[in-house]
Write a protein that holds these residues in place. Structure first.
Motif, PDB file in Angstrom:
ATOM      1  N   VAL A  39     102.402  -0.151   0.094  1.00  0.00           N
ATOM      2  CA  VAL A  39     101.411  -0.819  -0.762  1.00  0.00           C
ATOM      3  C   VAL A  39     101.320  -2.318  -0.457  1.00  0.00           C
ATOM      4  CG1 VAL A  39     101.578   0.875  -2.628  1.00  0.00           C
ATOM      5  CG2 VAL A  39     103.070  -1.139  -2.667  1.00  0.00           C
ATOM      6  N   MET A  40     101.769  -2.711   0.728  1.00  0.00           N
ATOM      7  CA  MET A  40     101.611  -4.116   1.127  1.00  0.00           C
ATOM      8  C   MET A  40     100.153  -4.399   1.462  1.00  0.00           C
ATOM      9  SD  MET A  40     105.015  -4.710   3.488  1.00  0.00           S
ATOM     10  CE  MET A  40     104.541  -6.386   3.936  1.00  0.00           C
ATOM     11  N   PRO A  41      99.703  -5.646   1.266  1.00  0.00           N
ATOM     12  CA  PRO A  41      98.322  -5.992   1.616  1.00  0.00           C
ATOM     13  C   PRO A  41      97.982  -5.552   3.035  1.00  0.00           C
ATOM     14  CG  PRO A  41      99.341  -7.803   0.439  1.00  0.00           C
ATOM     15  CD  PRO A  41     100.431  -6.788   0.677  1.00  0.00           C
ATOM     16  N   GLY A  42      96.832  -4.921   3.159  1.00  0.00           N
ATOM     17  CA  GLY A  42      96.397  -4.436   4.466  1.00  0.00           C
ATOM     18  C   GLY A  42      96.619  -2.948   4.651  1.00  0.00           C
ATOM     19  N   GLN A  43      97.530  -2.372   3.862  1.00  0.00           N
ATOM     20  CA  GLN A  43      97.780  -0.934   3.963  1.00  0.00           C
ATOM     21  C   GLN A  43      96.696  -0.156   3.217  1.00  0.00           C
ATOM     22  OE1 GLN A  43     100.266   0.481   5.795  1.00  0.00           O
ATOM     23  NE2 GLN A  43     100.781  -1.594   6.465  1.00  0.00           N
ATOM     24  N   LYS A  44      96.459   1.067   3.651  1.00  0.00           N
ATOM     25  CA  LYS A  44      95.417   1.902   3.048  1.00  0.00           C
ATOM     26  C   LYS A  44      95.651   2.114   1.550  1.00  0.00           C
ATOM     27  CE  LYS A  44      93.281   6.466   3.301  1.00  0.00           C
ATOM     28  NZ  LYS A  44      93.409   7.852   3.804  1.00  0.00           N
ATOM     29  N   ALA A  45      96.904   2.406   1.181  1.00  0.00           N
ATOM     30  CA  ALA A  45      97.210   2.654  -0.238  1.00  0.00           C
ATOM     31  C   ALA A  45      96.948   1.407  -1.083  1.00  0.00           C
ATOM     32  CB  ALA A  45      98.665   3.101  -0.387  1.00  0.00           C
ATOM     33  N   TYR A  46      97.251   0.241  -0.535  1.00  0.00           N
ATOM     34  CA  TYR A  46      97.001  -1.028  -1.247  1.00  0.00           C
ATOM     35  C   TYR A  46      95.514  -1.159  -1.569  1.00  0.00           C
ATOM     36  CZ  TYR A  46      96.342  -6.116  -1.759  1.00  0.00           C
ATOM     37  OH  TYR A  46      95.978  -7.375  -2.197  1.00  0.00           O
ATOM     38  N   GLN A  47      94.668  -0.905  -0.566  1.00  0.00           N
ATOM     39  CA  GLN A  47      93.220  -1.036  -0.751  1.00  0.00           C
ATOM     40  C   GLN A  47      92.730  -0.080  -1.848  1.00  0.00           C
ATOM     41  OE1 GLN A  47      91.869  -3.436   0.710  1.00  0.00           O
ATOM     42  NE2 GLN A  47      93.072  -3.852   2.555  1.00  0.00           N
ATOM     43  N   GLU A  48      93.253   1.141  -1.832  1.00  0.00           N
ATOM     44  CA  GLU A  48      92.828   2.127  -2.822  1.00  0.00           C
ATOM     45  C   GLU A  48      93.269   1.723  -4.234  1.00  0.00           C
ATOM     46  OE1 GLU A  48      93.305   6.336  -1.911  1.00  0.00           O
ATOM     47  OE2 GLU A  48      93.706   5.809   0.176  1.00  0.00           O
ATOM     48  N   VAL A  50      93.887  -1.359  -5.403  1.00  0.00           N
ATOM     49  CA  VAL A  50      93.107  -2.518  -5.864  1.00  0.00           C
ATOM     50  C   VAL A  50      91.694  -2.087  -6.248  1.00  0.00           C
ATOM     51  CG1 VAL A  50      92.174  -4.777  -5.242  1.00  0.00           C
ATOM     52  CG2 VAL A  50      94.494  -4.154  -4.535  1.00  0.00           C
ATOM     53  N   SER A  51      91.106  -1.184  -5.455  1.00  0.00           N
ATOM     54  CA  SER A  51      89.757  -0.679  -5.777  1.00  0.00           C
ATOM     55  C   SER A  51      89.766   0.050  -7.117  1.00  0.00           C
ATOM     56  CB  SER A  51      89.276   0.271  -4.678  1.00  0.00           C
ATOM     57  OG  SER A  51      89.092  -0.417  -3.466  1.00  0.00           O
ATOM     58  N   HIS A  52      90.858   0.754  -7.389  1.00  0.00           N
ATOM     59  CA  HIS A  52      90.942   1.563  -8.607  1.00  0.00           C
ATOM     60  C   HIS A  52      91.223   0.711  -9.848  1.00  0.00           C
ATOM     61  CE1 HIS A  52      91.695   5.301 -10.856  1.00  0.00           C
ATOM     62  NE2 HIS A  52      92.708   4.665 -11.417  1.00  0.00           N
ATOM     63  N   PHE A  53      92.216  -0.178  -9.750  1.00  0.00           N
ATOM     64  CA  PHE A  53      92.657  -0.941 -10.924  1.00  0.00           C
ATOM     65  C   PHE A  53      92.008  -2.322 -11.036  1.00  0.00           C
ATOM     66  CE2 PHE A  53      96.346   1.952 -10.387  1.00  0.00           C
ATOM     67  CZ  PHE A  53      96.373   2.504 -11.658  1.00  0.00           C
ATOM     68  N   GLY A  54      91.462  -2.841  -9.945  1.00  0.00           N
ATOM     69  CA  GLY A  54      90.845  -4.168  -9.964  1.00  0.00           C
ATOM     70  C   GLY A  54      91.826  -5.275  -9.596  1.00  0.00           C
ATOM     71  N   ASN A  55      91.294  -6.476  -9.397  1.00  0.00           N
ATOM     72  CA  ASN A  55      92.110  -7.618  -8.967  1.00  0.00           C
ATOM     73  C   ASN A  55      93.112  -8.085 -10.027  1.00  0.00           C
ATOM     74  OD1 ASN A  55      90.911  -7.713  -6.457  1.00  0.00           O
ATOM     75  ND2 ASN A  55      89.369  -9.218  -7.067  1.00  0.00           N
ATOM     76  N   LYS A  80      99.172   7.605 -13.802  1.00  0.00           N
ATOM     77  CA  LYS A  80     100.400   7.851 -13.045  1.00  0.00           C
ATOM     78  C   LYS A  80     100.160   8.935 -11.991  1.00  0.00           C
ATOM     79  CE  LYS A  80     105.282   9.147 -13.681  1.00  0.00           C
ATOM     80  NZ  LYS A  80     105.337  10.481 -13.093  1.00  0.00           N
ATOM     81  N   THR A  81      99.492   9.999 -12.407  1.00  0.00           N
ATOM     82  CA  THR A  81      99.189  11.100 -11.487  1.00  0.00           C
ATOM     83  C   THR A  81      98.300  10.624 -10.346  1.00  0.00           C
ATOM     84  OG1 THR A  81      99.366  12.700 -13.297  1.00  0.00           O
ATOM     85  CG2 THR A  81      98.199  13.417 -11.311  1.00  0.00           C
ATOM     86  N   TRP A  82      97.302   9.786 -10.682  1.00  0.00           N
ATOM     87  CA  TRP A  82      96.415   9.273  -9.633  1.00  0.00           C
ATOM     88  C   TRP A  82      97.189   8.411  -8.636  1.00  0.00           C
ATOM     89  CZ3 TRP A  82      95.295   4.459  -7.791  1.00  0.00           C
ATOM     90  CH2 TRP A  82      94.271   4.399  -6.842  1.00  0.00           C
ATOM     91  N   LEU A  83      98.019   7.508  -9.156  1.00  0.00           N
ATOM     92  CA  LEU A  83      98.768   6.614  -8.276  1.00  0.00           C
ATOM     93  C   LEU A  83      99.696   7.404  -7.355  1.00  0.00           C
ATOM     94  CD1 LEU A  83      99.353   3.620  -7.582  1.00  0.00           C
ATOM     95  CD2 LEU A  83     101.268   3.750  -9.181  1.00  0.00           C
ATOM     96  N   GLU A  84     100.357   8.403  -7.895  1.00  0.00           N
ATOM     97  CA  GLU A  84     101.258   9.227  -7.084  1.00  0.00           C
ATOM     98  C   GLU A  84     100.500   9.982  -6.002  1.00  0.00           C
ATOM     99  OE1 GLU A  84     103.259  11.590 -10.012  1.00  0.00           O
ATOM    100  OE2 GLU A  84     104.763  10.039 -10.427  1.00  0.00           O
ATOM    101  N   SER A  85      99.265  10.383  -6.296  1.00  0.00           N
ATOM    102  CA  SER A  85      98.463  11.108  -5.296  1.00  0.00           C
ATOM    103  C   SER A  85      98.115  10.207  -4.108  1.00  0.00           C
ATOM    104  CB  SER A  85      97.176  11.649  -5.936  1.00  0.00           C
ATOM    105  OG  SER A  85      96.225  10.612  -6.153  1.00  0.00           O
ATOM    106  N   VAL A  86      98.112   8.899  -4.344  1.00  0.00           N
ATOM    107  CA  VAL A  86      97.819   7.931  -3.280  1.00  0.00           C
ATOM    108  C   VAL A  86      99.082   7.529  -2.531  1.00  0.00           C
ATOM    109  CG1 VAL A  86      97.029   5.556  -2.827  1.00  0.00           C
ATOM    110  CG2 VAL A  86      95.763   7.018  -4.418  1.00  0.00           C
ATOM    111  N   THR A  87     100.135   7.245  -3.285  1.00  0.00           N
ATOM    112  CA  THR A  87     101.336   6.677  -2.655  1.00  0.00           C
ATOM    113  C   THR A  87     102.324   7.715  -2.118  1.00  0.00           C
ATOM    114  OG1 THR A  87     102.445   6.524  -4.814  1.00  0.00           O
ATOM    115  CG2 THR A  87     101.221   4.572  -4.047  1.00  0.00           C
TER     116      THR A  87
END
Length: 199
Positions: A39-48, A50-55, A80-87
């Motif tokens: 979830v570091m900046p630049g990683q795919k999961a990070y982008q998802e 931020v898009s989901h929860f906002g800045n 929680k379920t959504w975040l786990e599906s990404v990470t």
């Protein structure tokens, strides 16, 4: 030889893994570290995320505010379920890469808070479970993370009960006394693992 090291929040996983690494030169794959990497900046999961929860989920330096994120997901099961599906898929993929790259003739600890919940224990030759009374774990977590008792209790309630983990684990350590006593228990297990690694 991959050895799983798991346990609920504030059971003593970090202390145990640090001790075993320093005293016995065990290698270590820590899924908490991998979780930060994906979830570091630049990683795919990070982008998802931020898009989901906002800045509003970001710190001043652009990294994720993990405390805020923890409060959000443990007060909302759907989030929680959504975040786990990404990470989780990203963490698992990176974990499997690390396992493949682990030295063949040494003990490698796979340290994971979800070792049993996510069935990561099936990737391991042996598994260690650290347990401690809920009251002690709650006190430790509140003191360590500056989290509220409600948040800590929510995390504990969403983790697999120790009773179920006891049926799976090969080695069980109760961490409810002094640090010295805890280290002595780890020493005994380390000696057994080193003997198994030789055979």
């Amino acid at each position: 030889m991959i050895v799983g090291l798991g346990g609920g929040i504030a059971s003593g996983k970090t202390e145990a893994s640090t001790y075993l690494q320093e005293q016995y030169q065990f290698n270590m794959i820590d899924t908490d570290v991998l979780a930060r990497e994906v979830v570091m900046p630049g990683q795919k999961a990070y982008q998802e995320i931020v898009s989901h929860f906002g800045n509003g989920i970001l710190l001043a330096d652009g990294s994720l505010d993990r405390s805020k994120l923890r409060e959000l997901i443990f007060s909302d099961v759907a989030e929680k379920t959504w975040l786990e599906s990404v990470t989780h898929p990203a963490i698992r993929s990176l974990m499997q890469e690390k396992i493949k790259a682990a030295p063949k003739n040494a003990v490698t600890l796979l340290v994971s808070p979800l070792l049993y919940e996510s069935e990561q224990y099936k990737l391991c030759y042996r598994n260690i479970l650290i347990i401690a009374p809920v009251k002690i774990r709650t006190q430790r977590a509140v003191s360590r993370d500056s989290s509220s008792v409600d948040i800590v209790n929510s995390i504990i309630n969403q983790q697999m009960p120790d009773e179920q983990k006891l049926e799976i684990a090969d080695f069980i350590i109760t961490n409810d006394s002094t640090i010295t006593a805890f280290h002595h228990k780890l020493d005994a297990i380390a000696q057994t693992l080193l003997e198994l690694a030789k055979s």
